[in-house]
Design a protein around this motif. Structure first.
Motif, mmCIF file in Angstrom:
data_model
loop_
_atom_site.group_PDB
_atom_site.id
_atom_site.type_symbol
_atom_site.label_atom_id
_atom_site.label_comp_id
_atom_site.label_asym_id
_atom_site.label_seq_id
_atom_site.Cartn_x
_atom_site.Cartn_y
_atom_site.Cartn_z
ATOM 1 N N ALA A 1 2.045 -6.062 -1.450
ATOM 2 C CA ALA A 1 2.247 -4.804 -2.166
ATOM 3 C C ALA A 1 1.440 -3.721 -1.467
ATOM 4 C CB ALA A 1 1.806 -4.949 -3.623
ATOM 5 N N ALA A 2 2.120 -2.928 -0.640
ATOM 6 C CA ALA A 2 1.427 -1.904 0.150
ATOM 7 C C ALA A 2 1.925 -0.503 -0.150
ATOM 8 C CB ALA A 2 1.594 -2.197 1.638
ATOM 9 N N GLU A 3 2.917 -0.389 -1.045
ATOM 10 C CA GLU A 3 3.374 0.924 -1.493
ATOM 11 C C GLU A 3 2.700 1.213 -2.836
ATOM 12 O OE1 GLU A 3 5.055 2.919 0.300
ATOM 13 O OE2 GLU A 3 5.643 1.554 1.899
ATOM 14 N N GLY A 4 3.222 2.159 -3.576
ATOM 15 C CA GLY A 4 2.654 2.440 -4.886
ATOM 16 C C GLY A 4 2.150 3.855 -5.015
ATOM 17 N N ASN B 1 -0.617 -0.697 -6.542
ATOM 18 C CA ASN B 1 0.367 -0.960 -5.493
ATOM 19 C C ASN B 1 1.626 -1.628 -6.017
ATOM 20 O OD1 ASN B 1 -2.474 -1.688 -3.606
ATOM 21 N ND2 ASN B 1 -1.119 0.004 -3.137
ATOM 22 N N SER B 2 2.710 -1.366 -5.330
ATOM 23 C CA SER B 2 3.992 -2.035 -5.546
ATOM 24 C C SER B 2 4.511 -2.450 -4.177
ATOM 25 C CB SER B 2 4.987 -1.091 -6.239
ATOM 26 O OG SER B 2 5.205 0.062 -5.439
ATOM 27 N N GLU B 3 5.615 -3.192 -4.171
ATOM 28 C CA GLU B 3 6.155 -3.651 -2.882
ATOM 29 C C GLU B 3 6.947 -2.567 -2.150
ATOM 30 O OE1 GLU B 3 8.090 -7.565 -2.887
ATOM 31 O OE2 GLU B 3 7.327 -7.775 -4.918
ATOM 32 N N THR B 4 7.670 -1.754 -2.917
ATOM 33 C CA THR B 4 8.527 -0.741 -2.295
ATOM 34 C C THR B 4 8.264 0.644 -2.867
ATOM 35 O OG1 THR B 4 10.320 -0.946 -3.920
ATOM 36 C CG2 THR B 4 10.353 -2.464 -2.038
ATOM 37 N N ASP B 5 8.671 1.636 -2.118
ATOM 38 C CA ASP B 5 8.527 3.022 -2.562
ATOM 39 C C ASP B 5 9.506 3.350 -3.681
ATOM 40 O OD1 ASP B 5 7.143 5.473 -2.242
ATOM 41 O OD2 ASP B 5 8.923 6.331 -1.294
ATOM 42 N N PHE B 6 10.568 2.525 -3.813
ATOM 43 C CA PHE B 6 11.515 2.721 -4.908
ATOM 44 C C PHE B 6 10.798 2.640 -6.247
ATOM 45 C CE2 PHE B 6 14.450 0.743 -1.701
ATOM 46 C CZ PHE B 6 15.195 1.883 -1.463
ATOM 47 N N MET C 1 2.855 -6.195 -8.279
ATOM 48 C CA MET C 1 2.052 -4.994 -8.459
ATOM 49 C C MET C 1 0.592 -5.401 -8.580
ATOM 50 S SD MET C 1 4.282 -3.095 -11.365
ATOM 51 C CE MET C 1 6.068 -3.248 -11.319
ATOM 52 N N THR C 2 -0.279 -4.586 -8.054
ATOM 53 C CA THR C 2 -1.705 -4.885 -8.141
ATOM 54 C C THR C 2 -2.512 -3.617 -8.389
ATOM 55 O OG1 THR C 2 -1.988 -4.633 -5.741
ATOM 56 C CG2 THR C 2 -1.569 -6.855 -6.563
ATOM 57 N N VAL D 1 -8.622 8.434 -1.459
ATOM 58 C CA VAL D 1 -7.902 7.160 -1.515
ATOM 59 C C VAL D 1 -6.462 7.398 -1.083
ATOM 60 C CG1 VAL D 1 -7.204 5.206 -2.945
ATOM 61 C CG2 VAL D 1 -9.348 6.403 -3.442
ATOM 62 N N MET D 2 -5.991 6.599 -0.132
ATOM 63 C CA MET D 2 -4.613 6.697 0.336
ATOM 64 C C MET D 2 -3.888 5.383 0.059
ATOM 65 S SD MET D 2 -3.132 7.784 4.099
ATOM 66 C CE MET D 2 -3.612 6.276 4.955
ATOM 67 N N VAL D 3 -2.666 5.479 -0.401
ATOM 68 C CA VAL D 3 -1.875 4.289 -0.733
ATOM 69 C C VAL D 3 -1.750 3.353 0.467
ATOM 70 C CG1 VAL D 3 0.441 3.458 -1.301
ATOM 71 C CG2 VAL D 3 -0.529 5.362 -2.563
ATOM 72 N N GLY D 4 -2.023 2.079 0.228
ATOM 73 C CA GLY D 4 -1.814 1.051 1.252
ATOM 74 C C GLY D 4 -2.832 1.029 2.362
#
Length: 295
Positions: free
Chosen positions: A56-59, A76-81, A134-135, A272-275
């Protein structure tokens, strides 16, 4: 029926559920293994556990401020969707409120109450419902006389790809005005530290070693080399520390000078930046859509 550790282990291995969930399932079904599997599936816990190994590097990064305290969290989530999903954004917003109230660590927030359940349980249910891992990965708290927040590439209010908090002392109105500009500066330049006094010593030593080797290759006398190293290290600190950097709004002054002119002092910041730091497996767009549809 007595629930044994071996039974819990067996159920965990067959479903991927967590230890406490597996134990509860067996307790609820009086030790019936098949019924326990169905119980986990009904609750969505087996499905969620199977997805928990995915990267999970998106989010979203979410920031919030209350008085002299600010919090920044990364969910975090897996996708940008999913990051663009209203349900996910609402969940992140609710977790942010909990983090602002509890404000200690990720572990404390995960165990905190959110609508009658722990944040961790709510996340697990969301994984099962939305269909992606998700995390709650990171959390930072910043205190100060005035704390200002900024979100870059905002997906919705207070959430986006980069979240920044800046703490300042001085008149509140001046701190708010210059603080927002400094927060935008932080988002753009990603300083390593506030000043040369709190920069990571390992980073300083590594840079000094590289600059020393470069200077010695010049073949100049040692006294000259020492001066070269001193000058280059000074430039290094100006480039990587927030207070030493040239202010992006007005490059004729440093951030420290801009703050002083405004009658305030910057005492801390968080970016803080996503991923950030997550190793993400590259996939093409078609593969990402196929994975999402497959669940």
């Amino acid at each position: 029926m007595a629930i044994t550790a071996q039974m819990v282990k067996e159920l965990r291995e067959s479903t991927g559920a967590g230890m406490m969930d597996a134990k509860k399932a067996l307790t609820e079904t009086d030790g019936d293994m098949e019924a326990a599997v169905d119980w986990l599936r009904t609750k969505g816990l087996a499905k969620a556990a199977k997805k928990s190994g995915r990267v999970a590097a998106e989010g979203l990064v979410s920031v919030a401020v209350d008085g002299g305290r600010g919090v920044a969290i990364e969910v975090n989530s897996e996708t940008d969707f999913v990051a663009k999903n209203a349900d996910f954004q609402q969940l992140v917003g609710e977790i942010t409120k909990v983090a602002l109230q509890t404000g200690e660590s990720v572990e404390v927030v995960k165990a905190a109450d959110l609508n009658g359940k722990t944040v961790d349980e709510v996340l697990t249910e969301a994984i099962a419902r939305i269909g992606e891992n998700m995390t709650l990965r990171r959390m930072h708290v910043l205190d100060g006389d005035t704390v200002v927040s900024y979100v870059h590439n905002a997906a919705t209010d207070g959430m986006g790809k980069i979240g920044v908090l800046v703490a300042l002392t001085g008149p509140a109105d001046k701190a708010q005005e210059i603080g927002k500009q400094i927060a935008m500066h932080v988002a753009a330049t990603n300083p390593a530290s506030l000043s040369d006094k709190d920069i990571d010593p390992a980073l300083v030593e590594r840079e000094k070693h590289v600059l020393s080797e470069q200077a010695r290759e010049s073949g100049k006398p040692e006294a000259v080399i020492e001066k070269m190293i001193e000058g280059r290290m000074k430039k290094f600190f100006e480039e990587v520390t927030l207070l030493g950097q040239k202010f992006v709004i007005n490059p004729d002054v440093t951030v420290a000078e801009a703050a002083k002119e405004a009658g305030v002092e910057v005492t801390g910041f968080v970016r803080v930046m996503v991923g950030e730091g997550v190793e993400k497996k590259e996939e093409d767009f078609a593969a990402e859509v196929a994975k999402t549809l497959a669940g």
